[in-house]
Design an enzyme around this catalytic site. Structure first.
Site, PDB file in Angstrom:
ATOM      1  CB  SER A 233      -1.047   0.078   1.371  1.00  0.00           C
ATOM      2  OG  SER A 233      -0.261  -0.217   2.455  1.00  0.00           O
ATOM      3  CG  HIS A 263      -0.872  -5.238   1.966  1.00  0.00           C
ATOM      4  ND1 HIS A 263      -0.497  -5.282   3.168  1.00  0.00           N
ATOM      5  CD2 HIS A 263      -0.926  -4.006   1.354  1.00  0.00           C
ATOM      6  CE1 HIS A 263       0.015  -4.000   3.350  1.00  0.00           C
ATOM      7  NE2 HIS A 263      -0.177  -3.180   2.234  1.00  0.00           N
ATOM      8  CG  HIS A 309       5.713  -9.165   8.046  1.00  0.00           C
ATOM      9  ND1 HIS A 309       6.532  -8.394   7.399  1.00  0.00           N
ATOM     10  CD2 HIS A 309       4.523  -8.323   7.982  1.00  0.00           C
ATOM     11  CE1 HIS A 309       6.029  -7.064   7.237  1.00  0.00           C
ATOM     12  NE2 HIS A 309       4.499  -7.271   7.606  1.00  0.00           N
ATOM     13  NE  ARG A 318       2.080  -4.136  12.267  1.00  0.00           N
ATOM     14  CZ  ARG A 318       1.950  -4.016  10.908  1.00  0.00           C
ATOM     15  NH1 ARG A 318       1.342  -3.191  10.243  1.00  0.00           N
ATOM     16  NH2 ARG A 318       2.221  -5.309  10.117  1.00  0.00           N
ATOM     17  CG  ASP A 364      -3.650  -8.188   8.544  1.00  0.00           C
ATOM     18  OD1 ASP A 364      -4.402  -7.048   8.910  1.00  0.00           O
ATOM     19  OD2 ASP A 364      -2.728  -8.066   7.664  1.00  0.00           O
TER      20      ASP A 364
END
Ligand code: HAX
Length: 425
Positions: A233, A263, A309, A318, A364
């Protein structure tokens, strides 16, 4: 009290000098070389871009302007945005000023809602947000300034206007998409007295008696903001922006990349598999059931979403921040518990399979389980929330790049025949 524009502008001459001198003195130093495997392998690890808003350490994860993410998870997304742009956290007055500025710039034009309502009933919410942003391109201050012949050294000012204007409108656009696509279509107005993240929660129109959903939105919008500039992105936004396309074009393009399952769309996929397991096994799966499900997924040639990743080689901070929040607020939720159980088992399964270079969870893996608990049950919407946050990081990057006069991006490609001839020599 300085505005964001004044603060950034005051540091700019020194920043420009610093970089000009660096390139002048050391422009010939080799940062990285590219192997044949890297050229065919998604350019992994080639150091060929500059990003000063944040960096991702394989061992530590996201570091924003020198501060490890887990030290600033209590900050509001507006504070993170200020940090991304200026390199410093805002003081109380600066934060208040930025919040007032964003509130003043909020308000999605009514024609955007006409466009949203005209989209097919089964349009993906990511397609809707991308189209919604494009529908507002006529508002671009950069495009107007460029057409009027603005000087290159001043590009960043109208770019900052575009970023602030669009960031201010995104929660309303996202929430409106949610209301139109999944609810009765009635829009909930933006509350100018509320902060940016709180507004995101409020405009969704879901019950939030304890304010937990608003708190979650603030955390969510903080965590997903930036992840240096090589991810799809950010990289796409940068590339499109480097052609001097304005932020509306560049953000919409970047979000089209976020919409891919490898993604940002992974957060939608993660929730789907957790619920599929709960459905299949009639409740939260046992260790054996979860293991069986994961092996079936891998043997079916699919990836386990939320794990792995391209850069990280540890658990994504995160993810850690979201799990800590979930353990505090919704420890007994069965979907959240399944996510926690996956964290116990999936890394071992991926290690045993031996393919993924990083068997640990990424951003995610947990986000969907948290928002699901508070009533956002429509998975296709999840990446839209990610998009609202990602706009902060890629917007800061675009301001920065415009200020430094970053050139149009144009790496060199070669043919397979070239590679074959080259390796023979
Ligand atoms: N499940 C199964 N296999 C996986 C895997 C996973 N979670 N992660 C990696 N692998 C596989 C790859 O598909 C690849 O297989 P092949 O050799 O057959 O092609 C192999 O392991 C090596 O891949 P890698 O070098 O470890 O990973 P990449 O840098 O190529 O890809 C991805 C990184 C994030 C795309 C990858 O780990 C993946 O597909 N994960 C699942 C999807 C996901 O969670 N995406 C979100 C990532 C974070 C993000 O950007 N959020 O927005």
């Amino acid at each position: 009290m300085a505005s964001l524009k004044e603060k950034f502008g005051s540091g700019l001459p020194a920043l420009r000098d610093d970089i000009r001198n660096l390139v002048k003195s050391h422009g010939d130093v080799v940062l990285s070389e590219a192997t044949v495997a890297q050229a065919y392998g998604g350019m992994r690890g080639i150091k060929s871009m500059i990003c000063d808003t944040s960096e991702v350490s394989p061992e530590k994860g996201l570091i924003i302007r020198g501060i490890p993410l887990l030290e600033i998870t209590d900050k509001l997304p507006e504070e993170i945005f200020w940090l991304l742009v200026t390199g410093e956290l805002p003081n109380a007055g600066e934060l208040k000023g930025l919040q007032a500025d964003l509130a003043a710039r909020s308000g999605v034009p009514s024609y955007v809602w006409d466009v949203m309502r005209a989209m097919p009933k089964d349009a993906h919410p990511m397609a809707m947000i991308s189209v919604g942003i494009m529908a507002m391109q006529n508002l671009s201050e950069f495009a107007k300034a460029y057409a009027a012949g603005v000087k290159k050294t001043e590009y960043w000012e109208s770019t900052m206007e575009d970023v602030l204007n669009l960031v201010a409108k995104l929660p309303e656009l996202a929430a409106g998409i949610y209301r139109i696509r999944f609810h009765d279509g009635k829009l909930i107005p933006h509350d100018k007295s509320m902060d940016w993240g709180g507004n995101m929660a409020k405009m969704l129109g879901l019950p939030d008696p304890d304010g937990n959903l608003a708190d979650l939105m603030r955390l969510y919008l903080t965590l997903h903001s930036d992840h240096e500039s090589g991810n799809v992105s950010a990289h796409v936004c940068h590339t499109v922006g480097s052609a001097l396309s304005d932020f509306y074009y560049a953000l919409s393009a970047g979000l089209n990349g976020l919409a891919g399952p490898l993604h940002g769309l992974a957060n939608q996929e993660c929730r789907a598999i957790v619920l599929e397991m709960i459905d299949k096994y009639g409740g939260a799966p046992t260790d054996e059931q979860l293991t069986e499900y994961c092996w079936d997924t891998l043997n079916g040639g699919k990836v386990i979403p939320g794990y792995g990743h391209a850069v990280l080689r540890v658990t994504d901070p995160r993810f850690t921040a979201q799990v800590a929040w979930g353990k505090e607020r919704i420890p007994e939720d069965p979907v959240f518990k399944t996510v926690a159980k996956m964290f116990d088992l999936v890394p071992g399964i991926l290690k045993e399979q031996g393919k993924a270079k990083n068997p640990w969870p990424n951003v995610d893996a947990a986000s969907g389980s948290l928002v699901y608990h508070f009533g956002i049950k429509e998975f296709p919407f999840y990446t839209v929330l990610f998009s609202v946050s990602r706009a902060l990081g890629v917007g800061a990057q675009l301001i920065y790049n415009r200020a430094l006069g970053a050139p149009i991006e144009r790496p060199k490609s070669v043919t397979t025949q070239f590679v074959k001839d080259f390796v023979k020599k």
